[in-house]
Design a protein around this motif. Structure first.
Motif, PDB file in Angstrom:
ATOM      1  N   GLN A  52     -18.359 -20.565   7.053  1.00  0.00           N
ATOM      2  CA  GLN A  52     -18.668 -19.195   7.528  1.00  0.00           C
ATOM      3  C   GLN A  52     -17.595 -18.912   8.583  1.00  0.00           C
ATOM      4  OE1 GLN A  52     -22.998 -18.515   8.467  1.00  0.00           O
ATOM      5  NE2 GLN A  52     -23.114 -20.831   8.243  1.00  0.00           N
ATOM      6  N   LEU A  53     -17.013 -19.941   9.216  1.00  0.00           N
ATOM      7  CA  LEU A  53     -16.051 -19.870  10.320  1.00  0.00           C
ATOM      8  C   LEU A  53     -14.538 -19.389   9.780  1.00  0.00           C
ATOM      9  CD1 LEU A  53     -16.893 -22.706  12.436  1.00  0.00           C
ATOM     10  CD2 LEU A  53     -17.381 -20.162  12.853  1.00  0.00           C
ATOM     11  N   LEU A  54     -14.430 -19.808   8.465  1.00  0.00           N
ATOM     12  CA  LEU A  54     -13.029 -19.811   7.764  1.00  0.00           C
ATOM     13  C   LEU A  54     -12.827 -18.501   7.160  1.00  0.00           C
ATOM     14  CD1 LEU A  54     -10.671 -21.492   7.351  1.00  0.00           C
ATOM     15  CD2 LEU A  54     -11.715 -21.985   5.063  1.00  0.00           C
ATOM     16  N   SER A  55     -11.436 -17.900   7.721  1.00  0.00           N
ATOM     17  CA  SER A  55     -11.229 -16.740   7.155  1.00  0.00           C
ATOM     18  C   SER A  55     -10.538 -16.774   5.806  1.00  0.00           C
ATOM     19  CB  SER A  55     -10.212 -15.887   8.405  1.00  0.00           C
ATOM     20  OG  SER A  55      -9.050 -16.646   8.518  1.00  0.00           O
ATOM     21  N   SER A  56     -10.526 -15.617   5.222  1.00  0.00           N
ATOM     22  CA  SER A  56      -9.946 -15.865   3.702  1.00  0.00           C
ATOM     23  C   SER A  56      -8.653 -15.214   3.741  1.00  0.00           C
ATOM     24  CB  SER A  56     -10.840 -15.231   2.616  1.00  0.00           C
ATOM     25  OG  SER A  56     -11.011 -13.975   2.966  1.00  0.00           O
ATOM     26  N   ASN A  57      -7.915 -14.889   4.802  1.00  0.00           N
ATOM     27  CA  ASN A  57      -6.438 -14.282   4.801  1.00  0.00           C
ATOM     28  C   ASN A  57      -5.784 -15.281   4.579  1.00  0.00           C
ATOM     29  OD1 ASN A  57      -6.194 -15.170   7.479  1.00  0.00           O
ATOM     30  ND2 ASN A  57      -7.705 -13.700   8.082  1.00  0.00           N
ATOM     31  N   ASN A  58      -4.408 -14.896   4.696  1.00  0.00           N
ATOM     32  CA  ASN A  58      -3.104 -15.651   4.666  1.00  0.00           C
ATOM     33  C   ASN A  58      -2.692 -16.247   6.024  1.00  0.00           C
ATOM     34  OD1 ASN A  58      -0.941 -16.763   3.254  1.00  0.00           O
ATOM     35  ND2 ASN A  58       0.289 -15.240   3.941  1.00  0.00           N
ATOM     36  N   SER A  59      -3.503 -16.861   6.739  1.00  0.00           N
ATOM     37  CA  SER A  59      -3.074 -17.449   8.060  1.00  0.00           C
ATOM     38  C   SER A  59      -2.718 -18.818   8.224  1.00  0.00           C
ATOM     39  CB  SER A  59      -4.547 -17.046   8.957  1.00  0.00           C
ATOM     40  OG  SER A  59      -5.434 -18.133   8.396  1.00  0.00           O
ATOM     41  N   LEU A  60      -2.577 -19.552   7.101  1.00  0.00           N
ATOM     42  CA  LEU A  60      -2.060 -20.908   7.019  1.00  0.00           C
ATOM     43  C   LEU A  60      -0.663 -20.921   7.011  1.00  0.00           C
ATOM     44  CD1 LEU A  60      -4.783 -22.707   4.516  1.00  0.00           C
ATOM     45  CD2 LEU A  60      -4.697 -22.392   7.219  1.00  0.00           C
ATOM     46  N   TYR A  61       0.032 -21.975   7.309  1.00  0.00           N
ATOM     47  CA  TYR A  61       1.600 -22.152   7.211  1.00  0.00           C
ATOM     48  C   TYR A  61       2.076 -21.884   5.876  1.00  0.00           C
ATOM     49  CZ  TYR A  61       2.057 -26.958   5.524  1.00  0.00           C
ATOM     50  OH  TYR A  61       1.950 -28.123   4.698  1.00  0.00           O
ATOM     51  N   HIS A  62       1.173 -22.297   4.732  1.00  0.00           N
ATOM     52  CA  HIS A  62       1.754 -22.486   3.373  1.00  0.00           C
ATOM     53  C   HIS A  62       2.388 -21.106   3.139  1.00  0.00           C
ATOM     54  CE1 HIS A  62      -1.365 -25.415   4.000  1.00  0.00           C
ATOM     55  NE2 HIS A  62      -0.653 -26.094   3.390  1.00  0.00           N
ATOM     56  N   GLY A  63       3.468 -21.036   2.618  1.00  0.00           N
ATOM     57  CA  GLY A  63       4.243 -19.867   2.021  1.00  0.00           C
ATOM     58  C   GLY A  63       5.251 -19.261   3.225  1.00  0.00           C
ATOM     59  N   LYS A  64       4.890 -19.765   4.403  1.00  0.00           N
ATOM     60  CA  LYS A  64       5.935 -19.065   5.493  1.00  0.00           C
ATOM     61  C   LYS A  64       7.232 -19.830   5.269  1.00  0.00           C
ATOM     62  CE  LYS A  64       2.295 -17.056   7.111  1.00  0.00           C
ATOM     63  NZ  LYS A  64       1.283 -17.686   6.180  1.00  0.00           N
ATOM     64  N   ARG A  65       8.539 -19.161   5.618  1.00  0.00           N
ATOM     65  CA  ARG A  65       9.533 -19.657   5.522  1.00  0.00           C
ATOM     66  C   ARG A  65      10.037 -20.740   6.627  1.00  0.00           C
ATOM     67  NH1 ARG A  65      14.001 -15.238   4.437  1.00  0.00           N
ATOM     68  NH2 ARG A  65      12.895 -15.104   2.439  1.00  0.00           N
ATOM     69  N   PRO A  66      10.466 -21.886   6.483  1.00  0.00           N
ATOM     70  CA  PRO A  66      10.442 -22.896   7.543  1.00  0.00           C
ATOM     71  C   PRO A  66      12.225 -22.504   7.997  1.00  0.00           C
ATOM     72  CG  PRO A  66      11.018 -23.851   5.407  1.00  0.00           C
ATOM     73  CD  PRO A  66      10.290 -22.501   5.026  1.00  0.00           C
ATOM     74  N   CYS A  67      12.520 -23.507   8.978  1.00  0.00           N
ATOM     75  CA  CYS A  67      14.006 -23.301   9.319  1.00  0.00           C
ATOM     76  C   CYS A  67      14.860 -23.955   8.258  1.00  0.00           C
ATOM     77  CB  CYS A  67      14.231 -24.385  10.447  1.00  0.00           C
ATOM     78  SG  CYS A  67      13.142 -23.888  11.952  1.00  0.00           S
ATOM     79  N   LEU A  68      16.099 -23.391   8.320  1.00  0.00           N
ATOM     80  CA  LEU A  68      17.036 -24.096   7.354  1.00  0.00           C
ATOM     81  C   LEU A  68      17.427 -25.413   7.502  1.00  0.00           C
ATOM     82  CD1 LEU A  68      19.412 -20.735   7.084  1.00  0.00           C
ATOM     83  CD2 LEU A  68      17.766 -21.395   5.391  1.00  0.00           C
TER      84      LEU A  68
END
Length: 261
Positions: A52-68
């Motif tokens: 119930q506490l967990l949002s279903s949006n894209n808030s996790l780090y997965h898919g975010k571009r890391p440093c080169l």
């Protein structure tokens, strides 16, 4: 003849004993299966409550571009070393700030990936002001509590107790969510036999609504939980600095002054 008769009796007794033993084994097997089923159902019930506490949006780090590769080596190394420091008197909130576009999100994504690869990441939340879920402080605090519950057993038990209270709603305002889903469960949690501190990563706090309130919540959380560390990135906004500067457990770093190396 008597000897043969006695042998028959013994054979019958042996067969009866075997039958009793088989029945006992089968009963034990059924009992274990029932216990496992009940435990599985209880875990599923707990998970449904926590979700119930967990949002279903894209808030996790997965898919975010890391440093080169080969960039931001120094700050990433500093963060990794800091995350491993088990000294309860050490700083427990690492604030990385800088102007827009200086690479804060890439650093947050990289350290999240690094910690996750070594099973030391508790969770992450990446804020975005153009996404209703990712700028919502209630969603941020809820995600924080959800992931923390999966790493700390006594916190999980205390959180579940709050969630099952008829007077508590996951749709309450941010202040109530913090009180019931983080502050109270943490105060009711005991330090477990942990080898390393738990680490949660928050990116773009300045893009979250009520950012000063959330920053104050984070300073309180780390002051109460010596087993928890938080990495935060944001622009250097006065309200965020005001909240963080009140904590003696805060360490900060100006990313804009770094060279990209």
């Amino acid at each position: 003849m008597i000897q043969a008769f006695m042998m028959e009796i013994r054979e019958v007794q042996d067969e009866a004993a075997k039958a009793v033993l088989l029945l006992q084994v089968e009963q034990r097997k059924r009992d274990l299966e029932m216990k496992e089923r009940q435990e599985r159902e209880e875990r599923e019930k707990d998970e449904a409550t926590l979700k119930q506490l967990l949002s279903s949006n894209n808030s996790l780090y997965h898919g975010k571009r890391p440093c080169l590769p080969g960039t931001r080596v120094t700050i990433l190394g500093d963060l990794e070393v800091w995350s491993l420091d088990e000294n309860p008197a050490a700083t427990r909130l690492f604030w990385i700030y800088g102007v827009a576009g200086c690479g804060k999100t890439a650093v947050a994504a990289s350290i999240s990936r690094l910690l996750d690869s070594s099973h030391r990441l508790t969770g992450s939340f990446f804020c975005r002001r153009d996404d209703e879920g990712q700028r919502n402080p209630r969603q941020l605090l809820g995600n924080f509590a959800y992931f923390l519950a999966h790493k700390h057993l006594t916190f999980k038990d205390a959180l579940l107790k709050s969630l099952r209270d008829p007077g508590v709603s996951v749709n309450s305002d941010a202040e109530s969510c913090f009180e019931f889903f983080l502050k109270r469960p943490i105060s009711g949690s005991k330090q477990g036999p942990m080898v390393e501190p738990l680490v949660f990563v928050i990116d773009g706090l300045d893009e979250c609504e009520e950012s000063e309130f959330v920053a104050s919540c984070l300073t309180l959380v780390v002051s109460e939980a010596s087993w928890l560390k938080v990495i935060v990135t944001s622009r250097e906004q006065p309200e965020i600095r005001r909240a963080f500067d009140e904590s003696p457990l805060k360490k900060d770093h100006n990313l804009f002054k770094d060279e990209v190396r």
